[in-house]
Design an enzyme around this catalytic site. Structure first.
Site, PDB file in Angstrom:
ATOM      1  N   LYS A  89       0.802  -1.317   0.009  1.00 28.44           N
ATOM      2  CA  LYS A  89      -0.004   0.198  -0.022  1.00 28.44           C
ATOM      3  C   LYS A  89       0.971   1.152  -0.058  1.00 28.44           C
ATOM      4  O   LYS A  89       0.504   2.079  -0.882  1.00 28.44           O
ATOM      5  CB  LYS A  89      -0.956   0.133   1.242  1.00 28.44           C
ATOM      6  CG  LYS A  89      -1.965   1.167   1.142  1.00 28.44           C
ATOM      7  CD  LYS A  89      -1.793   1.941   2.494  1.00 28.44           C
ATOM      8  CE  LYS A  89      -2.372   3.297   2.491  1.00 28.44           C
ATOM      9  NZ  LYS A  89      -2.254   3.989   3.666  1.00 28.44           N
ATOM     10  N   ASP A 101      -6.670   1.012   1.402  1.00 22.25           N
ATOM     11  CA  ASP A 101      -6.365   0.963   2.949  1.00 22.25           C
ATOM     12  C   ASP A 101      -7.615   0.600   3.485  1.00 22.25           C
ATOM     13  O   ASP A 101      -8.607  -0.005   2.577  1.00 22.25           O
ATOM     14  CB  ASP A 101      -6.127   2.452   3.271  1.00 22.25           C
ATOM     15  CG  ASP A 101      -7.121   3.420   3.051  1.00 22.25           C
ATOM     16  OD1 ASP A 101      -8.252   3.228   2.628  1.00 22.25           O
ATOM     17  OD2 ASP A 101      -6.827   4.647   3.439  1.00 22.25           O
TER      18      ASP A 101
END
Length: 205
Positions: free
Chosen positions: A121, A139
């Protein structure tokens, strides 16, 4: 609505609500963005933006960062949480950038994800926001909204990322990532969500 119809509606509504999408984390270059994103793990962007000016005043390059100790870094970033682990990661990755990458942040997922404290991420955010490479960082908030909008039925952020990349055009990924974050904060929170008042959920949920 079918999934593709929902996706088109989501894109149109987000573009209407958020035609401008500033990057939430304050930074000056790829290195300071990388550090800010690393600090944002389990911490709000608002808090990170309050902490990073103090950190970057002392060290805003890998050369300067290795000139201070992990303990000194930890004291500055303590409000962001997980400070010991994050401080060591920042110090270690700064050494690696100098030793292996000429002091520059690498422009590949593989090299970024090999750095301490940098997961997929974080690498995706840096690739998208620092280098303009199409990516779709997912997320917990984007994961929640994607499920809420029936764009995925996945329980993992990895599968959600894959599903969103399939349903949205590649040239919109970077904008959509930010637009969904802004929308989630303003209209579609995890708690206290009112679906009937939500500009997207009230139509497609």
């Amino acid at each position: 609505m079918r999934k593709q119809e929902r996706a088109r509606f989501v894109m149109a509504k987000l573009e209407e609500l958020y035609p401008e999408v500033p990057i939430p984390l304050d930074h000056q270059d790829p290195y300071t963005l990388l550090i800010a994103v690393l600090l944002s793990a389990q911490c709000t962007d608002v808090r990170v933006n309050k902490v990073t000016p103090h950190l970057f005043a002392k060290a805003d390059t890998p050369q300067k960062m290795i000139g201070i100790s992990p303990e000194a870094i930890r004291e500055i970033i303590r409000p962001c949480g997980l400070s010991e682990r994050k401080a060591q990661a920042i110090w270690d990755l700064s050494h690696i950038l100098l030793d292996k990458h000429g002091g520059r942040v690498p422009q590949s997922f593989e090299d970024l994800e090999a750095l301490p404290g940098v997961g997929h991420k974080t690498a995706s955010v840096v690739m998208a926001q620092a280098f303009g490479v199409p990516a779709f960082p997912v997320d917990t908030h984007i994961h929640r909204l994607a499920n809420r909008w029936k764009l995925t039925q996945s329980k993992s952020v990895t599968k959600t990322e894959k599903d969103l990349k399939q349903v949205f055009p590649r040239d919109r990924w970077n904008r959509l990532h930010l637009q969904i974050i802004f929308f989630g904060r303003e209209y579609c929170p995890a708690r206290g969500h009112a679906p009937d008042a939500c500009p997207i959920c009230s139509v497609i949920a």
